[in-house]
Design an enzyme around this catalytic site. Structure first.
Site, PDB file in Angstrom:
ATOM      1  N   ARG A   1       1.949   7.174   1.616  1.00 49.76           N
ATOM      2  CA  ARG A   1       2.168   7.910   0.376  1.00 49.76           C
ATOM      3  C   ARG A   1       3.271   8.956   0.532  1.00 49.76           C
ATOM      4  O   ARG A   1       3.223   9.783   1.446  1.00 49.76           O
ATOM      5  CB  ARG A   1       0.882   8.626  -0.042  1.00 49.76           C
ATOM      6  CG  ARG A   1      -0.252   7.697  -0.435  1.00 49.76           C
ATOM      7  CD  ARG A   1      -1.507   8.493  -0.769  1.00 49.76           C
ATOM      8  NE  ARG A   1      -1.238   9.512  -1.781  1.00 49.76           N
ATOM      9  CZ  ARG A   1      -1.246   9.290  -3.089  1.00 49.76           C
ATOM     10  NH1 ARG A   1      -1.515   8.077  -3.539  1.00 49.76           N
ATOM     11  NH2 ARG A   1      -0.994  10.246  -3.936  1.00 49.76           N
TER      12      ARG A   1
ATOM     13  N   LYS B   1       0.250  28.028  15.038  1.00 45.23           N
ATOM     14  CA  LYS B   1      -0.051  27.224  13.868  1.00 45.23           C
ATOM     15  C   LYS B   1       1.088  26.232  13.642  1.00 45.23           C
ATOM     16  O   LYS B   1       2.252  26.540  13.886  1.00 45.23           O
ATOM     17  CB  LYS B   1      -0.236  28.114  12.647  1.00 45.23           C
ATOM     18  CG  LYS B   1      -1.509  28.942  12.672  1.00 45.23           C
ATOM     19  CD  LYS B   1      -1.694  29.714  11.379  1.00 45.23           C
ATOM     20  CE  LYS B   1      -3.013  30.473  11.385  1.00 45.23           C
ATOM     21  NZ  LYS B   1      -3.228  31.229  10.122  1.00 45.23           N
TER      22      LYS B   1
ATOM     23  N   GLU C   1       0.810  -1.217   0.000  1.00 46.60           N
ATOM     24  CA  GLU C   1       0.000   0.000   0.000  1.00 46.60           C
ATOM     25  C   GLU C   1       0.841   1.263   0.000  1.00 46.60           C
ATOM     26  O   GLU C   1       0.297   2.364   0.016  1.00 46.60           O
ATOM     27  CB  GLU C   1      -0.954   0.004   1.201  1.00 46.60           C
ATOM     28  CG  GLU C   1      -2.023  -1.080   1.125  1.00 46.60           C
ATOM     29  CD  GLU C   1      -2.814  -1.018  -0.177  1.00 46.60           C
ATOM     30  OE1 GLU C   1      -3.239   0.082  -0.572  1.00 46.60           O
ATOM     31  OE2 GLU C   1      -3.001  -2.074  -0.794  1.00 46.60           O
TER      32      GLU C   1
ATOM     33  N   ALA D   1      -0.763   8.073  15.250  1.00 48.03           N
ATOM     34  CA  ALA D   1      -1.697   7.425  14.339  1.00 48.03           C
ATOM     35  C   ALA D   1      -3.017   8.191  14.268  1.00 48.03           C
ATOM     36  O   ALA D   1      -3.567   8.615  15.286  1.00 48.03           O
ATOM     37  CB  ALA D   1      -1.946   5.989  14.781  1.00 48.03           C
TER      38      ALA D   1
ATOM     39  N   GLU E   1       4.887   2.481   3.910  1.00 50.73           N
ATOM     40  CA  GLU E   1       3.572   1.843   3.824  1.00 50.73           C
ATOM     41  C   GLU E   1       2.487   2.880   3.562  1.00 50.73           C
ATOM     42  O   GLU E   1       1.311   2.542   3.521  1.00 50.73           O
ATOM     43  CB  GLU E   1       3.281   1.069   5.106  1.00 50.73           C
ATOM     44  CG  GLU E   1       4.245  -0.075   5.349  1.00 50.73           C
ATOM     45  CD  GLU E   1       3.919  -0.851   6.610  1.00 50.73           C
ATOM     46  OE1 GLU E   1       3.200  -1.865   6.508  1.00 50.73           O
ATOM     47  OE2 GLU E   1       4.377  -0.436   7.689  1.00 50.73           O
TER      48      GLU E   1
ATOM     49  N   GLY F   1       1.300   2.672   7.613  1.00 44.00           N
ATOM     50  CA  GLY F   1       0.235   2.233   6.727  1.00 44.00           C
ATOM     51  C   GLY F   1      -0.898   3.244   6.628  1.00 44.00           C
ATOM     52  O   GLY F   1      -1.432   3.691   7.639  1.00 44.00           O
TER      53      GLY F   1
END
Length: 302
Positions: free
Chosen positions: A186, A262, A168, A243, A184, A201
């Site tokens: 992008r 920020k 993935e 996560a 895992e 992931g």
């Protein structure tokens, strides 16, 4: 900086569109010494012809034409230049839309006819995708990396030795890893991940291809981007995003002293854990040491 390559261009017979260019020889500055010899000058089944491509480019100016664009993508995946070390402005406009098949590159307008002929001959055609960018492994196979699903890594990705891209994981062009990493999630265009980091992931690093964003994201050494997490700011060395938390430039973050800033103001700072307080829901930035993160499994990255 200048670069050169020698290879073979695949050109659609129907309209002289250059579908792809594969470079067997790459070099910085001068052309490779060994010339390429064509074994055939056309493939009637695919409706294409082949030509020798000997290309010289200036890496500091935007790409001009398909041969130029493909050379830049080859240089990145062959690790001769790193992401952001060459100009790729406007590269999409230099690349044709191509049907990538098990027979090779095909003009999309020729796809239905080819598919029919193959079916009638009892040899079904497999189409891996219709896109401007091919799979990296069909053109370049860098040493010392593992890629579980080749369709998830585009030509132009830069993968350092010891990198593992799981099923993935995804790595776009002009992006990648600078050392051993577990991928895992992008890694989007323009983003880089430094050594010994884990992109968990379902996680995502915000890119600049669409949406108007201009911040180019870097993930430092020994970082952890948790499962289903994301970042639109750079992470300094020894940092983490827990996560499920997506930190954007404008995310309001509570500091240990109670101040609120920020997230972009913390971009690139080392030793920071971004987390969401499970009681009141505020996003917090607290000190984090890489000892909390047990690190990559050496057996997976040797």
């Amino acid at each position: 900086m200048h670069a050169a390559g020698s290879g073979i261009a695949t050109i659609a017979s129907r309209d002289d569109t250059t579908l792809e260019v594969w470079y067997a020889g790459l070099a910085l500055d001068e052309l490779p010494s060994q010339p390429i010899a064509l074994q055939a000058d056309r493939d009637p089944e695919r409706g294409v012809r082949f030509e020798i491509a000997e290309t010289r480019i200036d890496l500091d100016v935007p790409p001009d034409g398909a041969a130029d664009a493909y050379l830049r993508l080859h240089l990145l995946s062959a690790r001769l230049v790193r992401p952001r070390e060459l100009n790729v402005a406007g590269i999409f406009g230099q690349l044709a839309l191509v049907a990538w098949t098990d027979l090779g590159a095909v003009h999309p307008a020729d796809l239905d006819e080819l598919r029919t002929r193959r079916r009638l001959a009892g040899q079904p055609l497999t189409v891996h995708g219709i896109d401007k960018f091919p799979r990296m492994t069909d053109f370049v196979s860098p040493s010392g990396v593992r890629i579980a699903d080749a369709s998830r890594v585009r030509l132009g990705a830069y993968l350092a030795e010891g990198t593992v891209v799981m099923h993935e994981g995804f790595v776009n062009f002009n992006a990648g890893t600078l050392g051993p990493c577990m991928v895992e999630g992008r890694i989007t265009a323009g983003s880089v991940v430094d050594a010994d980091s884990d992109i968990g992931g379902g996680s995502s690093i915000m890119g600049t291809l669409s949406g108007g964003g201009t911040h180019v994201t870097r993930v430092g050494k020994r970082c952890l981007l948790g499962a289903n997490a994301g970042t639109g700011i750079s992470l300094g060395d020894d940092s983490a995003v827990e996560a499920g938390l997506y930190v954007t430039r404008g995310t309001l973050v509570t500091l240990p002293d109670g101040g609120v800033v920020k997230a972009i103001e913390l971009s690139g700072q080392p030793g920071v854990l971004f987390r969401r307080n499970s009681v009141h829901g505020n996003v917090e930035a607290v000190p984090w040491k890489s000892s909390t993160f047990t690190g990559l499994n050496p057996a997976l990255h040797s």
